[in-house]
Design a protein around this motif. Structure first.
Motif: not given
Lengths: 59, 237
Positions: B156-166, B169-175
């Motif tokens: 199962p994929p373990t990646t979680v995209f968050t809006d955390d400044p660190a 890639r999560g921020q870009e995905a949310l954009l």
């Protein structure tokens, strides 16, 4: 008259989780190519026939 | 794969060349074999003069036939793709969407929604024509995107995209989600990657067997934002 299922049995089995996607898509792709091949070649054959008949009558 | 039946054009061309060659030979030998060097040179020059138009004509006909065949193969492939997408993917999935809206039980509706997500990733991975294609459906909930359905991978994929400044890639995905953009990278080795996107480790050296093409977009599912990310090279896991 034509009558048939909009969603074929295989597709129903896939959406119900009874058929693996890999098997479903392998069969679906093969069927689609066979039907497309028959349809396109039939159309080309009819077009060639029509054009040769047109040439025959224009003389 | 589309195969085309063998054509008889080459046979006809060989027969035509044989008949013309035989006719020329008979014409030359009718009054006896050439006796001098000059007569032989004349006969050879005549043979070349007969052969050149035949060769040009056969080349032109073979090229025309190859073009016709490639056009036929392209037409068959396009028709097959349309049949596959409309008849074998969109129609069954649309039926499940209809069932989601028609069903009254909450548990059954949730089950059908889960089924729908799985069908979509299976269809995406199977239709993109790539080898060993993967697709992941990330669901946005409370500002985070987690994998809700996936296909083409064992774990199962373990990646979680968050809006955390660190989590760049999560921020870009949310954009991508917020602006309803899509992102398509034909070749992660050849192209300059956008901000936040990074190839899997080992990909740059060519030792990795990981993906080279990536696509991501947002979709709506049951009144919530849920972006599927087929072959997500932007998400090294």
């Amino acid at each position: 008259m034509m009558r048939g299922q909009v969603v074929p049995e295989e597709a129903r089995a896939w959406t119900a989780g009874l058929l693996l996607a890999t098997d479903y898509f392998a069969n679906a792709r093969r069927d689609a190519v066979a039907k497309a091949s028959a349809a396109i070649r039939g159309r080309l054959h009819r077009a060639r026939q029509a054009s040769s008949e047109g040439r025959g009558t224009s003389r | 794969m589309v195969t085309t039946p063998r054509s008889r054009l080459r046979t006809y061309l060989f027969l035509e060349a044989g008949a013309v060659g035989l006719g020329y030979l008979v014409a030359v030998l009718r009054e006896g074999a050439p006796g001098s060097g000059g007569a032989w040179a004349l006969a050879v020059a005549g043979g070349v003069a007969v052969a050149v138009p035949l060769w040009v004509k056969s080349r032109r006909e073979l090229r025309q036939e190859a073009e016709t065949r490639s056009a036929e193969v392209l037409a068959i492939e396009a028709d097959a793709k349309l049949r596959l997408v409309v008849g074998d993917v969109v129609t069954p999935i649309a039926e499940v969407v209809g069932r989601v809206h028609q069903t009254s039980g909450k548990a059954e509706r949730e089950s059908l929604r889960g089924q729908l997500k799985q069908l979509v990733v299976e269809a995406v991975a199977s239709l993109c024509d790539g080898e060993r294609a993967r697709a992941v459906f990330f669901e946005l909930e409370r500002g985070e995107m987690r994998a809700a359905a996936w296909f083409g991978r064992g774990d199962p994929p373990t990646t979680v995209f968050t809006d955390d400044p660190a989590d760049r890639r999560g921020q870009e995905a949310l954009l991508l989600v917020r602006f309803h953009d899509y992102l398509l990278i034909d070749d992660v080795r050849a192209e300059e990657l956008p901000r936040g996107a990074e190839p899997r480790p080992g990909l740059a050296t060519g030792r990795s067997s990981a993906w080279r093409c990536s696509a991501a977009t947002r979709t709506w599912a049951c009144c919530r934002w849920t972006p599927p990310s087929p072959t997500p090279s932007t998400t090294p896991t």
